[in-house]
Motif scaffolding. Structure first.
Motif, PDB file in Angstrom:
ATOM      1  N   ILE A  44       3.347  10.527   0.397  1.00  0.00           N
ATOM      2  CA  ILE A  44       2.335   9.513   0.682  1.00  0.00           C
ATOM      3  C   ILE A  44       1.609   9.878   1.973  1.00  0.00           C
ATOM      4  CG2 ILE A  44       3.900   8.005   1.994  1.00  0.00           C
ATOM      5  CD1 ILE A  44       2.458   5.619   0.541  1.00  0.00           C
ATOM      6  N   SER A  45       0.365   9.477   2.049  1.00  0.00           N
ATOM      7  CA  SER A  45      -0.435   9.601   3.258  1.00  0.00           C
ATOM      8  C   SER A  45      -1.254   8.319   3.377  1.00  0.00           C
ATOM      9  CB  SER A  45      -1.363  10.822   3.160  1.00  0.00           C
ATOM     10  OG  SER A  45      -2.480  10.524   2.341  1.00  0.00           O
ATOM     11  N   PRO A  46      -1.991   8.141   4.442  1.00  0.00           N
ATOM     12  CA  PRO A  46      -2.838   6.947   4.544  1.00  0.00           C
ATOM     13  C   PRO A  46      -3.922   6.887   3.466  1.00  0.00           C
ATOM     14  CG  PRO A  46      -2.502   7.902   6.706  1.00  0.00           C
ATOM     15  CD  PRO A  46      -1.949   8.885   5.710  1.00  0.00           C
ATOM     16  N   ASN A  47      -4.205   8.013   2.817  1.00  0.00           N
ATOM     17  CA  ASN A  47      -5.296   8.060   1.841  1.00  0.00           C
ATOM     18  C   ASN A  47      -4.866   8.241   0.397  1.00  0.00           C
ATOM     19  OD1 ASN A  47      -7.327   7.853   3.849  1.00  0.00           O
ATOM     20  ND2 ASN A  47      -6.992  10.005   4.343  1.00  0.00           N
ATOM     21  N   GLY A  48      -3.568   8.483   0.156  1.00  0.00           N
ATOM     22  CA  GLY A  48      -3.163   8.685  -1.224  1.00  0.00           C
ATOM     23  C   GLY A  48      -1.691   8.992  -1.367  1.00  0.00           C
ATOM     24  N   LEU A  49      -1.293   9.271  -2.606  1.00  0.00           N
ATOM     25  CA  LEU A  49       0.108   9.565  -2.887  1.00  0.00           C
ATOM     26  C   LEU A  49       0.222  10.497  -4.084  1.00  0.00           C
ATOM     27  CD1 LEU A  49       0.860   7.733  -5.595  1.00  0.00           C
ATOM     28  CD2 LEU A  49       0.982   5.918  -3.911  1.00  0.00           C
ATOM     29  N   GLU A  75      10.753  -3.018   3.995  1.00  0.00           N
ATOM     30  CA  GLU A  75      10.900  -4.338   3.369  1.00  0.00           C
ATOM     31  C   GLU A  75       9.578  -4.844   2.814  1.00  0.00           C
ATOM     32  OE1 GLU A  75      13.960  -5.642   2.987  1.00  0.00           O
ATOM     33  OE2 GLU A  75      14.618  -3.795   3.956  1.00  0.00           O
ATOM     34  N   THR A  76       8.544  -4.025   2.831  1.00  0.00           N
ATOM     35  CA  THR A  76       7.210  -4.453   2.429  1.00  0.00           C
ATOM     36  C   THR A  76       6.861  -3.940   1.038  1.00  0.00           C
ATOM     37  OG1 THR A  76       6.518  -4.383   4.754  1.00  0.00           O
ATOM     38  CG2 THR A  76       4.771  -4.445   3.099  1.00  0.00           C
ATOM     39  N   MET A  77       6.402  -4.859   0.180  1.00  0.00           N
ATOM     40  CA  MET A  77       5.949  -4.500  -1.156  1.00  0.00           C
ATOM     41  C   MET A  77       4.438  -4.227  -1.081  1.00  0.00           C
ATOM     42  SD  MET A  77       6.783  -3.905  -4.264  1.00  0.00           S
ATOM     43  CE  MET A  77       8.384  -4.629  -4.537  1.00  0.00           C
ATOM     44  N   GLU A 104      -9.272  -1.272   5.140  1.00  0.00           N
ATOM     45  CA  GLU A 104      -8.713  -0.788   6.407  1.00  0.00           C
ATOM     46  C   GLU A 104      -7.438  -1.526   6.804  1.00  0.00           C
ATOM     47  OE1 GLU A 104     -10.236  -0.448  10.980  1.00  0.00           O
ATOM     48  OE2 GLU A 104     -11.689  -0.050   9.387  1.00  0.00           O
ATOM     49  N   ARG A 105      -7.380  -2.833   6.527  1.00  0.00           N
ATOM     50  CA  ARG A 105      -6.198  -3.620   6.891  1.00  0.00           C
ATOM     51  C   ARG A 105      -4.965  -3.137   6.123  1.00  0.00           C
ATOM     52  NH1 ARG A 105      -3.284  -7.109   4.638  1.00  0.00           N
ATOM     53  NH2 ARG A 105      -4.651  -7.424   2.874  1.00  0.00           N
ATOM     54  N   VAL A 106      -5.123  -2.911   4.818  1.00  0.00           N
ATOM     55  CA  VAL A 106      -4.004  -2.422   4.005  1.00  0.00           C
ATOM     56  C   VAL A 106      -3.611  -1.019   4.462  1.00  0.00           C
ATOM     57  CG1 VAL A 106      -3.278  -1.764   1.673  1.00  0.00           C
ATOM     58  CG2 VAL A 106      -4.620  -3.840   2.020  1.00  0.00           C
ATOM     59  N   GLN A 107      -4.604  -0.190   4.771  1.00  0.00           N
ATOM     60  CA  GLN A 107      -4.318   1.173   5.229  1.00  0.00           C
ATOM     61  C   GLN A 107      -3.535   1.152   6.545  1.00  0.00           C
ATOM     62  OE1 GLN A 107      -7.574   3.807   6.482  1.00  0.00           O
ATOM     63  NE2 GLN A 107      -6.686   5.364   5.141  1.00  0.00           N
ATOM     64  N   GLU A 108      -3.915   0.274   7.470  1.00  0.00           N
ATOM     65  CA  GLU A 108      -3.197   0.175   8.747  1.00  0.00           C
ATOM     66  C   GLU A 108      -1.762  -0.303   8.528  1.00  0.00           C
ATOM     67  OE1 GLU A 108      -5.702  -2.321  11.141  1.00  0.00           O
ATOM     68  OE2 GLU A 108      -7.156  -0.703  11.481  1.00  0.00           O
ATOM     69  N   ILE A 111       0.168   2.638   7.129  1.00  0.00           N
ATOM     70  CA  ILE A 111       0.472   3.615   8.193  1.00  0.00           C
ATOM     71  C   ILE A 111       1.657   3.144   9.027  1.00  0.00           C
ATOM     72  CG2 ILE A 111      -0.382   4.635  10.353  1.00  0.00           C
ATOM     73  CD1 ILE A 111      -3.183   4.715   8.980  1.00  0.00           C
ATOM     74  N   ARG A 112       1.646   1.868   9.418  1.00  0.00           N
ATOM     75  CA  ARG A 112       2.757   1.308  10.201  1.00  0.00           C
ATOM     76  C   ARG A 112       4.073   1.454   9.448  1.00  0.00           C
ATOM     77  NH1 ARG A 112      -0.689  -2.584  11.631  1.00  0.00           N
ATOM     78  NH2 ARG A 112      -0.059  -3.961   9.960  1.00  0.00           N
ATOM     79  N   ASN A 113       4.055   1.140   8.155  1.00  0.00           N
ATOM     80  CA  ASN A 113       5.276   1.212   7.355  1.00  0.00           C
ATOM     81  C   ASN A 113       5.727   2.645   7.111  1.00  0.00           C
ATOM     82  OD1 ASN A 113       6.525  -1.420   6.109  1.00  0.00           O
ATOM     83  ND2 ASN A 113       4.351  -1.799   6.459  1.00  0.00           N
ATOM     84  N   ILE A 114       4.800   3.556   6.928  1.00  0.00           N
ATOM     85  CA  ILE A 114       5.180   4.973   6.767  1.00  0.00           C
ATOM     86  C   ILE A 114       5.843   5.471   8.052  1.00  0.00           C
ATOM     87  CG2 ILE A 114       4.340   7.335   6.483  1.00  0.00           C
ATOM     88  CD1 ILE A 114       2.028   6.150   4.765  1.00  0.00           C
TER      89      ILE A 114
END
Length: 123
Positions: A44-49, A75-77, A104-108, A111-114
């Motif tokens: 996974i990356s911020p732009n894809g998987l 713990e995040t779905m 952008e919000r979902v991407q951020e 990123i935090r979860n990754i």
């Protein structure tokens, strides 16, 4: 074929692939309804998987199949939408590259979860 250059800051490959569920949402501009397919998320990356699944998704032209992918990280779905931009046939399964169509919000949040997952995996 659509070409994408990888400009994301990082790509994380899972030691143990993460279970994921996907549905096909659109093919060649036509909205479709499909049953859920089982897959594993390889990286996974911020732009894809990258998805691994035994299901052969019918692709007449890359970049014309939109899918929705559900997975849990920490713990995040997450439920992300994206487009299949490449496919690789393996012996008894298929690998798919998915480029996200997320805000952008979902991407951020992703990123935090990754980053948190990487930190916990190396501790």
């Amino acid at each position: 074929m659509i070409r994408f250059k990888r400009h994301e800051g990082f790509r994380f490959t899972f030691n143990t692939p993460i279970p994921a569920i996907f549905t096909i949402e659109e093919v060649n501009g036509n909205v479709v309804e499909t049953s859920e397919g089982m897959a594993t998320m390889m990286d996974i990356s911020p732009n894809g998987l990258k998805l691994n699944t035994p299901l052969n998704i019918p692709i007449s032209k890359l970049g014309q199949v939109k899918i929705s992918v559900r997975f849990q990280l920490n713990e995040t779905m997450f439920q992300v939408h994206g487009m299949i931009i490449w496919r690789e046939d393996k012996y008894n399964h298929f690998l798919y590259g998915v480029h996200f169509s997320i805000d952008e919000r979902v991407q951020e949040d992703l990123i935090r979860n990754i980053k948190s997952y990487v930190k916990s995996a190396t501790d």
